[in-house]
Design an enzyme around this catalytic site. Structure first.
Site, short mmCIF file in Angstrom:
data_model
loop_
_atom_site.label_atom_id
_atom_site.label_comp_id
_atom_site.label_asym_id
_atom_site.label_seq_id
_atom_site.Cartn_x
_atom_site.Cartn_y
_atom_site.Cartn_z
N ASP A 175 0.84 -1.20 0.00
CA ASP A 175 0.00 0.00 0.00
C ASP A 175 0.88 1.26 0.00
OD1 ASP A 175 -1.83 2.09 0.58
OD2 ASP A 175 -3.12 0.70 1.67
N HIS A 206 -2.62 -0.40 -2.72
CA HIS A 206 -3.84 0.27 -2.27
C HIS A 206 -4.93 0.13 -3.33
CE1 HIS A 206 -5.89 3.26 0.24
NE2 HIS A 206 -6.33 3.79 -0.88
#
Length: 237
Positions: A175, A206
């Site tokens: 992420d 993400h």
């Protein structure tokens, strides 16, 4: 069936929410569970509406409130252009987190009182919404909460002690908005709490579950979505 509804804010004024309800005969005569869907930084857009519609098709009453209404009502943008990203980050920067939680509590209260809701109520959020889903687990009476790749959770770890109902977190190991150091801090701090279940999605970035997004991964998204639905069936009935 889908429609827009009005929600009164705790401090005056009102905002709208996208409401998707099961088809006639889908739920029980007494009504079924409700799910509060918490938006990303792109507003109540097609991605959020599709999530609500998908939940309604499975028998849930799903409500996605407009959380940017205090800045600009009716935000409905995508992740496809730089201009939209710039607008989204500006809205994120101007978002009042505590007022957002209060708006979600107001939305939760409305959802609980809808005619089609006769059971428990959960919440699921993505990105900014993932952060807010975690905070709703900490600060509200929601019966179950799920957060997808919530941002900045490391800033709220001290609130985990307030969680009284089950929480599930889907975390992407790559992420770009949650550095590795923050991921480790979150994992270490939350592992002691039995009501919290964390899943790491190794190699995913993400928004791996955002259909049409740059980092969408169908296999990871399908797994996270299945875990989410199993979780809601278990804890919402």
């Amino acid at each position: 069936m889908a429609r827009s509804i009005d929600i009164k804010a705790h401090d005056g004024g009102s905002f709208t929410g996208y409401l998707a309800e099961p088809a006639a005969g889908k739920g029980s005569a007494k009504g079924g569970p409700g799910i509060l869907v918490i938006q990303e930084i792109f507003g109540v857009n097609k991605v959020m509406r599709d999530i609500c519609d998908g939940l309604a098709a499975q028998g849930y009453v799903a409500l996605c409130p407009d959380l940017f209404w205090r800045q600009q009502p009716g935000i409905d943008i995508t992740d496809q252009t730089k201009e939209e990203w710039d607008q989204a980050f500006k809205l994120f920067g101007g978002f009042n987190l505590d007022l957002g939680i209060e708006d979600l509590k107001s939305s939760l209260a409305v959802l609980r009182k809808l005619p089609g809701v006769g059971g428990k109520v959960g919440t699921v959020g993505y990105c900014l919404g993932g952060r807010l889903a975690y905070l709703m687990a900490c600060r509200s009476d929601v019966d179950a909460a799920v957060g997808f790749y919530g941002v900045m959770l490391q800033d709220h770890l001290d609130e985990a002690k307030n969680i009284r109902h089950p929480l599930m977190l889907h975390c992407a190991t790559e992420d770009k908005f949650t550095p590795k150091e923050a991921q480790a801090k979150i994992a270490e701090a939350l592992k002691a709490w039995p009501l919290i279940t964390r899943y790491d999605y190794v190699g995913n970035d993400h928004a791996f579950a955002r259909v049409g997004g740059e980092h969408y991964d169908k296999a990871a998204a399908d797994l996270a979505n299945q875990r989410t639905m199993d979780f809601f069936r278990k804890h919402l009935g």
